[in-house]
Scaffold this active site. Sequence first.
Site, short mmCIF file in Angstrom:
data_model
loop_
_atom_site.label_atom_id
_atom_site.label_comp_id
_atom_site.label_asym_id
_atom_site.label_seq_id
_atom_site.Cartn_x
_atom_site.Cartn_y
_atom_site.Cartn_z
CD GLU A 89 -2.75 1.84 -3.41
OE1 GLU A 89 -3.73 2.57 -3.65
OE2 GLU A 89 -1.87 2.15 -2.56
CG HIS A 112 -3.46 8.86 -0.44
ND1 HIS A 112 -4.07 9.51 0.61
CD2 HIS A 112 -4.33 7.89 -0.84
CE1 HIS A 112 -5.25 8.97 0.84
NE2 HIS A 112 -5.43 7.99 -0.02
CG HIS A 134 -1.84 1.10 1.36
ND1 HIS A 134 -1.89 1.92 2.47
CD2 HIS A 134 -2.81 1.53 0.52
CE1 HIS A 134 -2.84 2.82 2.31
NE2 HIS A 134 -3.42 2.61 1.14
CD GLU A 174 -7.06 5.14 -4.84
OE1 GLU A 174 -7.91 5.99 -4.49
OE2 GLU A 174 -6.35 4.51 -4.03
#
Length: 280
Positions: free
Chosen positions: A63, A78, A36, A146
């Site tokens: 990720e 992020h 992550h 993502e």
Amino acid sequence: MSKKRAGVVAAVLSGLALAFTSTVAHADEGLDVIAHRGSSGMAPENTAAAIDLAVDQRADFVEIDVQRTKDGKLVNFHDCTMERTTDVEEVFPNRPSYRVSDFTWAELRRLDAGSWFHDNFAGERLITVDDVISHIRNTDTGLLAEISPCGHYVGIATDFAQNLTGKPRYVQRALAREQLAVQSFQVDDAQEFHALMPDVPIGFLDADRPTEQELVQLSQWADQVNPQHTVTDQALVDRVHELGMDINVWTVDEPGAMRRMAGLGVDGIITDFPQSLTQR
């Protein structure tokens, strides 16, 4: 990495590995270990240090989070704003906004994205999506990207698809090795990307438990349903599989939760501590 920094990281990793080994077995064969934001429990998230550490720990995927700068560069970051993990307020005081999209790439390159995590990572810089791919393309670690859910972006899914289209050799190799997938919390972004690159597995992220109607609708175009692990049970895992999709759960850091999710038969576990599953 300096000897001092490497020694600190190795010592902490060794301690964590011993702690986890007694409670979590090696990842089952076929269970993807997904780092992550890189190995973000051991290095500052979404930096080269976190990506490289995840590769060293033999994570199956890293990720990452795709955002866009003011001048169109796709970066790995992020949060919608940068105060939490950089020194942006010190470097650029009194700016009206600290959103990634309000800064050029040249400005972002000046930021320290490591000191907030630990002094040993002082000077760690932000990296682009291209940088991430450069770090993993000759490794056994794949990419789960993502598309940012930050609501002010328009066309970012298309921008990311175009970026990947410009890397045909990487994409072909990654797809052949099942080492590339994309996910999003936004159905529109996921479908926009899927329309442009239908061969790349696409996943829908969900913090809530998807309803039966939502699952059936997703099965018509999505390859993955990736819910929060706290809403995941055997019935959900079985139904996702019945509909022909995979299920990756997030963000699973506690050993007991890792055991439960593996026991349910999920396809992947997204974790800040990939070494707790790979034992590397």
